[in-house]
Design an enzyme around this catalytic site. Structure first.
Site, PDB file in Angstrom:
ATOM      1  N   ASP A  71     126.364  16.473 149.002  1.00 46.07           N
ATOM      2  CA  ASP A  71     125.509  15.663 148.122  1.00 46.07           C
ATOM      3  C   ASP A  71     124.501  16.520 147.372  1.00 46.07           C
ATOM      4  OD1 ASP A  71     124.135  16.209 150.596  1.00 46.07           O
ATOM      5  OD2 ASP A  71     122.658  14.683 150.077  1.00 46.07           O
TER       6      ASP A  71
ATOM      7  N   GLU B  20     122.969  15.236 153.166  1.00 43.78           N
ATOM      8  CA  GLU B  20     122.002  16.152 153.778  1.00 43.78           C
ATOM      9  C   GLU B  20     120.608  15.923 153.217  1.00 43.78           C
ATOM     10  OE1 GLU B  20     119.601  19.845 154.331  1.00 43.78           O
ATOM     11  OE2 GLU B  20     120.172  18.882 152.466  1.00 43.78           O
TER      12      GLU B  20
HETATM   13 ZN   LIG Z   1     120.790  22.033 150.428  1.00 43.49          ZN
END
Ligand SMILES: [Zn+2]
Length: 439
Positions: A107, A202
């Protein structure tokens, strides 16, 4: 001294010989990177599900296909959108080398759009400020990016000024994929089993509690999610998030005289005291200094809430920061005695140094691998958290390696051809070093 010099030159010759014999990967890290950044994988806060956005699965499925084409085994995508795989070792006895894991995240930050990324290659960079063509107010300045002076002659990759680039962390993905490709083309490079994982979300505190540590099989792992060449990290923040809730009394504004207690005034008063009462804020700190950061507010007459990040490398520092927030609350409470103020906080993650100090070989080998790739590496604490901070807390020691990237989460993000290539070489050397040292 003479003996040291001669040993050193023999070592250099050996390294040169190995590099000379290394066959190129079938596709460069740069070409892979340019393909991945075109896919919009922006994650979203508070989606209530993993992956937080469906579009991350587009990249997950592409990586699944590419991993299989590279001969990676046991490739699968979990319910949460985590892509797992295993590169089998090529040692006579793979069980003698610990299985090493590599993790990069798919992401990009919710802070800036990652849609229609138009990557621009500034060939043979000559040392000047870089003006991004589609928004000329976006300028990568030499005085704010001292590492640019190390990139003269390199090809620098940026976005066009309207989006982020997505180097964080598609650089990491491209480098891990190119490492696998390089190992496949070079069976003479000996290594143990290598576990691969590409994670969603993340940037929004993703599903690391669901990460299948057992099934994945790594004994130690590395996130490939750092910044400039040479930065290796075995320290992250210890993190708490505090929520301060102000409760007043709501009533119809037309008949509110003497009844309404508007909680937003108390919330506003609380916030306005920060610049004076809380000297350590993100905008005033760097290096190893922690900070307190009110980052999100919701205000209405009845209830107002303010969320606050507390960040410190020293776990004991968090307690002092909580006290500091409570001192601000006390001042506001004096001024607004009719508003009820509640404080609560929860622990996010712990500085991974608490665990990694017992496994110095992880960063020692990484520093040696960087050196073999021609990079002087050093340990630098991350003013943030990584997927590795949470995995380390769950028992899988996971420091963080550089990717060559810069200016994460913004339109001024960049990496370079050498940044991608040298980081990839470091990974190839790293799996070799684990094999050499574990015999
Ligand atoms: Zn990163």
């Amino acid at each position: 001294m003479k003996r040291i010099i001669s040993l050193f030159s023999i070592a250099l010759l050996m390294i040169a010989a190995v590099s000379a014999q290394t066959k190129a990967p079938s596709e460069s890290a740069m070409d892979r990177f340019l393909r991945y950044v075109k896919i919009d994988t922006q994650s979203a806060e508070d989606a209530g599900k993993w992956p937080s956005t469906e579009k991350q699965l587009v990249l997950a499925r592409l990586l699944e296909t590419e991993l299989k084409a590279l001969g990676v085994q046991n490739v699968r995508i979990s319910e949460e959108g985590i892509v797992y795989g295993m590169v089998p070792g090529n040692m006579p006895d793979n069980s003698k080398v610990p299985t090493i894991g590599f993790i990069a995240h798919m992401d990009t930050s919710p802070a800036v759009s990652g849609a229609n990324v138009n990557a621009i290659i500034h060939k043979n960079y000559q040392g000047s400020d870089i003006i991004l063509p589609n928004d000329k107010t976006q300028v990568i300045r030499v005085d704010q990016n001292p590492d640019l002076k190390n990139l003269i002659g390199d090809d620098i990759i940026t976005a066009d000024g309207t989006t982020l680039l997505g180097s964080d962390d598609k650089s990491g993905i491209a480098e891990v994929m190119t490492m696998i490709d390089t190992l496949r083309n070079n069976p003479q490079i000996k290594h143990g089993n290598i576990a691969i994982a590409f994670t969603p979300d993340e940037e929004v505190g993703g599903p690391m509690d669901k990460f299948d540590i057992q099934g994945w099989g790594a004994k130690f792992a590395y996130t490939v999610d750092g910044e400039q060449l040479g930065d290796i990290s075995n320290e992250t923040w210890s993190a708490r998030t505090a929520t301060v809730t102000f409760t007043g009394k709501s009533t119809h504004p037309g008949t509110a005289k003497g009844i309404m207690i508007n909680s937003s005034y108390a919330a506003g008063d609380f916030l306005s005291r920060f610049p004076e009462m809380v000297p350590n804020r993100p905008e005033t700190t760097e290096g190893r200094e922690g900070f307190i950061h009110p980052y999100s507010t919701a205000m209405s007459e009845e209830t107002s809430t303010i969320k606050i990040l507390l960040r410190n490398f020293d776990i004991n520092g968090l307690a002092a920061q909580e006290e500091a927030v409570k001192r601000v609350i006390a001042e506001t409470q004096k001024k607004y005695p009719n508003v009820k103020v509640d404080y609560k906080s929860e622990l996010g993650y712990l500085n991974m140094k608490e665990v990694l100090k017992d496994y110095p070989q992880l960063t020692d080998y990484a520093i040696e691998a960087a050196k073999r790739a021609g990079i002087t590496a050093e340990l630098r604490p991350i003013r943030g958290g990584t997927d590795g901070s949470r995995l380390t807390a769950r028992g899988l020691p996971t420091p963080n390696l550089f990717t060559g990237g810069h200016n994460f989460h913004g339109k001024l993000e960049f990496n370079s051809r050498k940044g991608l290539e040298r980081s990839t070489e470091t990974l190839v050397h790293l799996v070799q070093i684990w094999a050499e040292r574990s015999k």
